[in-house]
Design a protein around this motif. Structure first.
Motif, PDB file in Angstrom:
ATOM      1  N   THR A 185       0.824  -1.211   0.000  1.00 37.98           N
ATOM      2  CA  THR A 185       0.000   0.000   0.000  1.00 37.98           C
ATOM      3  C   THR A 185       0.854   1.255   0.000  1.00 37.98           C
ATOM      4  OG1 THR A 185      -1.755  -1.169   1.188  1.00 37.98           O
ATOM      5  CG2 THR A 185      -1.791   1.236   1.267  1.00 37.98           C
ATOM      6  N   GLU A 188       2.402   1.673  -3.496  1.00 38.20           N
ATOM      7  CA  GLU A 188       1.423   2.062  -4.505  1.00 38.20           C
ATOM      8  C   GLU A 188       0.967   3.501  -4.329  1.00 38.20           C
ATOM      9  OE1 GLU A 188      -1.707  -0.750  -4.264  1.00 38.20           O
ATOM     10  OE2 GLU A 188      -0.625  -2.322  -5.381  1.00 38.20           O
ATOM     11  N   ASP A 189       0.857   3.973  -3.081  1.00 39.22           N
ATOM     12  CA  ASP A 189       0.431   5.342  -2.820  1.00 39.22           C
ATOM     13  C   ASP A 189       1.590   6.324  -2.819  1.00 39.22           C
ATOM     14  OD1 ASP A 189      -2.090   4.403  -2.641  1.00 39.22           O
ATOM     15  OD2 ASP A 189      -2.205   4.413  -0.459  1.00 39.22           O
ATOM     16  N   LEU A 191       4.007   6.778  -0.613  1.00 42.20           N
ATOM     17  CA  LEU A 191       4.274   7.389   0.684  1.00 42.20           C
ATOM     18  C   LEU A 191       5.764   7.365   0.970  1.00 42.20           C
ATOM     19  CD1 LEU A 191       1.382   5.887   2.826  1.00 42.20           C
ATOM     20  CD2 LEU A 191       1.428   8.051   1.613  1.00 42.20           C
ATOM     21  N   GLN A 243      -1.765  13.992   6.593  1.00 33.29           N
ATOM     22  CA  GLN A 243      -2.601  14.267   5.425  1.00 33.29           C
ATOM     23  C   GLN A 243      -3.975  14.767   5.841  1.00 33.29           C
ATOM     24  OE1 GLN A 243      -2.605  10.642   3.243  1.00 33.29           O
ATOM     25  NE2 GLN A 243      -0.395  10.641   2.926  1.00 33.29           N
ATOM     26  N   ARG A 254      -4.755  14.090  -1.835  1.00 34.97           N
ATOM     27  CA  ARG A 254      -3.695  13.706  -0.919  1.00 34.97           C
ATOM     28  C   ARG A 254      -2.477  14.594  -1.130  1.00 34.97           C
ATOM     29  NH1 ARG A 254       0.289  10.160  -1.918  1.00 34.97           N
ATOM     30  NH2 ARG A 254      -0.805   9.407  -3.773  1.00 34.97           N
ATOM     31  N   LYS A 256       1.665  15.303  -0.232  1.00 34.42           N
ATOM     32  CA  LYS A 256       2.900  14.628   0.144  1.00 34.42           C
ATOM     33  C   LYS A 256       3.796  15.636   0.821  1.00 34.42           C
ATOM     34  CE  LYS A 256       4.860  11.780  -2.541  1.00 34.42           C
ATOM     35  NZ  LYS A 256       4.728  10.665  -1.600  1.00 34.42           N
TER      36      LYS A 256
END
Length: 440
Positions: A185, A188-189, A191, A243, A254, A256
């Protein structure tokens, strides 16, 4: 009635202290003691690892117990069975006589049987005038009755250890699943975090898992995996909280967080376009395309052997943002264009986007691309396309002086709408096909 006192084995078999102890224990059985012989046999099967006997020896013991006429072993009866080796072989499904003797000796040495040998070593019985057994020579089952309580406790311990091992294996499976999906996760995001280290620690713990685990070997591994899961969860929760606090009613996408955006302390040099120059002129300054697919480099960077689409003069493209990230190209096409990155996947192969994202993190570190440059590329291009660009850079690593600076330049071009990933992939596919034809 049975002969009183201690009996010694027939022939060349030597008397041992173990045999003497078994006979002494058998003499302590009270007359009113009894136990179901098949329940006792089930306890023996459970406690087999603790008793140190084989399953073949247990099958021989099962055959011997079947010759005892009653269901319960009783201390008031003579518990001597006297089958011949031929009869034992039939009830052990044709076991060879030499194998029978070996397992019988193991049962005697393990203190589960006691020999009552006749003067000539044969097994037989003497009966009185009423047909009752007066004297029997063979194997006594008295040690089994004497050790029934011990065997039951050992069986209970084995069952408890098996349940504990089952629960530990279930917990290890759950923790492994959590760690793998949390890292997936995060990648994929896009982070931020040291996901490379987390993945390495996770795989290190998985590699030391034994093929035949025990509670003693699984407990420390489970503790390390749970500690790693807590660390990963803490890293993810901190970013999720940041976030949520950074969002408002008008802007819900979102965000970053980068503590050093475009910092001058990054490892790779920056690529700056000249003031007043347009994108087309800048592209001509970076590389000159040749018919054979090679390029001549001018300056610190090498350009890909493709014609990147550039806007017409006087047209100013709109910048892209995270929500406008390009859709990823098929994974098969990416691997066809960039076969070199497959060696950096888990197990030396790539079968999913998650494997490609993991390999891209490894290659990013190997090419000395800073985390901020890669995170910015993930934000603009999307995690899949950013990983694809890393794979393309790896293919042309020998022609690029600064992979990090080149990645930043491509990211800025994509943000201005001046970069397309498709031509880059197709150029690499054509180059690989041309190399294959030349090699063939």
């Amino acid at each position: 009635m049975e002969t009183d006192g201690i009996t010694t084995p027939f022939g060349r078999r030597a008397m041992t202290l173990g045999m003497l102890a078994s006979q002494a224990i058998a003499k302590t059985v009270p007359p009113d003691a009894s136990v179901d012989k098949w329940k006792l046999y089930r306890w023996l099967c459970e406690a087999r690892p603790k008793l140190g006997i084989s399953d073949r020896a247990l099958s021989v013991l099962n055959a011997l117990m079947s010759f005892y006429p009653k269901t319960e072993l009783s201390g008031g009866d003579g518990m001597v069975v006297f089958p011949s080796n031929a009869q034992l072989s039939l009830r052990t499904h044709g076991m060879a006589e030499t194998t029978l003797r070996r397992h019988l000796a193991a049962l005697v040495e393990g203190g589960l049987l006691m020999r009552r040998d006749s003067p000539n070593g044969k097994r037989y019985v003497r009966r009185d005038q009423q047909g009752s057994i007066d004297e029997a020579f063979g194997f006594s089952l008295a040690p089994l009755l004497a050790r029934a309580g011990e065997i039951e406790n050992l069986a209970a311990q084995v069952v408890a250890e098996r349940l504990l091992l089952q629960r530990l294996r279930e917990r290890v499976t759950l923790v492994r699943r959590d760690i793998a999906k949390l890292i997936e996760t995060a990648l994929e995001d896009g982070l931020s975090g040291d996901w490379m280290r987390y993945e390495a620690e996770y795989r290190q713990q998985i590699r030391v898992l034994p093929r035949v685990p025990t509670p003693e070997t699984l407990s420390p591994i489970l503790a390390c995996l749970e500690k790693l899961r807590v660390e990963i969860l803490k890293c993810l929760e901190e970013q999720v909280i940041l976030q949520k606090t950074a969002g408002n009613a008008d802007q819900t996408e979102r965000h970053k967080q980068n503590s050093k955006p475009d910092s001058s302390s990054d490892f790779e040099p920056r690529f700056e376009t000249k003031q007043g120059g347009d994108a087309e002129a800048e592209g001509e300054r970076m590389a000159v395309r040749h018919d054979d697919g090679d390029e001549k480099t001018n300056g610190r960077y090498s350009q890909w052997p493709v014609d990147l689409p550039t806007p017409a003069k006087g047209v100013h493209p709109q910048p892209a943002n995270v929500s406008d990230a390009l859709k990823p190209y098929p994974l098969g096409l990416v691997l066809q264009a960039c076969p070199e990155i497959a060696a950096f996947g888990p197990g030396g192969a790539i079968s999913s986007w998650r494997d490609l994202l993991t390999a891209a993190v490894v290659v990013r570190s190997m090419l000395a691309v800073s985390a901020s440059a890669y995170e910015n590329a993930c934000a603009i291009l999307g995690p899949e396309n950013a990983a694809t660009v890393i794979a393309c850079i790896l293919e042309r690593a020998g022609h690029i002086n600064s992979a990090g600076g080149y990645l930043r330049d491509l990211t800025r071009r994509a943000e201005r709408g001046e970069f397309s990933l498709g031509p880059m992939l197709m150029a690499l596919v054509r180059a690989n096909e041309k190399t294959a034809r030349q090699a063939g």
